[in-house]
Scaffold this motif. Sequence first.
Motif, PDB file in Angstrom:
ATOM      1  N   LEU A 153      41.061  37.009  44.937  1.00  0.00           N
ATOM      2  CA  LEU A 153      40.574  35.275  44.554  1.00  0.00           C
ATOM      3  C   LEU A 153      40.730  34.624  45.689  1.00  0.00           C
ATOM      4  N   PHE A 154      39.095  34.247  45.867  1.00  0.00           N
ATOM      5  CA  PHE A 154      38.277  33.070  46.470  1.00  0.00           C
ATOM      6  C   PHE A 154      38.509  32.002  46.074  1.00  0.00           C
ATOM      7  N   HIS A 188      35.543  32.015  43.542  1.00  0.00           N
ATOM      8  CA  HIS A 188      36.016  32.983  42.518  1.00  0.00           C
ATOM      9  C   HIS A 188      36.679  31.810  41.219  1.00  0.00           C
ATOM     10  N   ILE A 189      37.788  31.345  41.483  1.00  0.00           N
ATOM     11  CA  ILE A 189      38.870  30.470  40.763  1.00  0.00           C
ATOM     12  C   ILE A 189      38.403  29.566  40.116  1.00  0.00           C
ATOM     13  N   ASP A 190      36.562  29.038  40.672  1.00  0.00           N
ATOM     14  CA  ASP A 190      36.167  27.475  39.683  1.00  0.00           C
ATOM     15  C   ASP A 190      35.127  28.253  38.798  1.00  0.00           C
ATOM     16  N   GLN A 205      45.871  45.582  42.858  1.00  0.00           N
ATOM     17  CA  GLN A 205      47.020  44.953  43.921  1.00  0.00           C
ATOM     18  C   GLN A 205      46.364  43.371  42.897  1.00  0.00           C
ATOM     19  N   ILE A 206      46.895  42.745  42.927  1.00  0.00           N
ATOM     20  CA  ILE A 206      46.177  40.836  43.286  1.00  0.00           C
ATOM     21  C   ILE A 206      46.619  39.852  43.905  1.00  0.00           C
ATOM     22  N   LEU A 207      45.561  39.579  44.069  1.00  0.00           N
ATOM     23  CA  LEU A 207      46.193  38.402  45.985  1.00  0.00           C
ATOM     24  C   LEU A 207      45.151  37.378  45.209  1.00  0.00           C
TER      25      LEU A 207
END
Length: 280
Positions: free
Chosen positions: A161-162, A165-167, A190-192
């Motif tokens: 998530l860049f 994505h977060i926004d 995996q989640i980063l």
Amino acid sequence: MRISSNTIYQWLEEDLPYFDLTTQVLGVGGMQARMSYQCRHPAIACGTEEAAVLVREAGAQIVSMVNSGETISIGQEFFVVEGSFSALNEITKVIQNIFEYASGVATRTQQLVSAAKQVNSAINILTTRKVFPGTKALSIKAILAGGAYPHRLGLSETILLFKQHIDFVGGFAAIEDCVARILAQDCEKQILLEVESAEDLEAVMHLPIHGIQYDKINPDELSVLVAKVRKVNPQLTQLAAGGITLDNAALYAATGVDGLVTTAVYFGKPADVGVRFVKL
């Protein structure tokens, strides 16, 4: 690493769509020759296996070659072949291009790996997806030859998530619920999460994720953040990204992160490889 023969043949077709006009009009194609490649400086060889595919396709024979990942010295004949002048001249420039670009990337990669590991022997060097279009296979082979690994081979590989994505999911205030939804849909991957500040980190460092990627945080501040995460959630993988180069790799490695994510190795001066023909 395997690069398909079809891909390699396409490289040749770009330079040899039909025939070698110069050799044809000179009438020297049937003469026997030896062709050898040397580097004008120490380097990490890369692309010899792909060059060998072209040699065999041309009907020539390999006399000697080093493997990708081996160190070559100044003037060393690291790839030598024999065959008709026509066969060798048809493949000479494509092979030279492979060696110069791939060995250049491999050499820069090895230099960055060496600089980082001098201060943090456990650190990983990971390269981004920012390769010139159409060169991905050879670029990945080159960084492997230099001692690095790809960060992500493509968008389908991991969940990262860049900021954008977060926004779009509601910001860091909504990130805990977002992670829970991801895990409910795909518990295997995996989640980063990428963070740009200490405030961002506070929102994510307790979450059940695989790792954190720090973007463009200076080494002094990053050292503090890495130490904090080690105390609170020690199993998290921590990566530094954004502007990592040979000049600052050691500084970032010293922060205690697990890996450095870099694009720098893909761009720079090619290896200076020469080719010599000898009549047999």
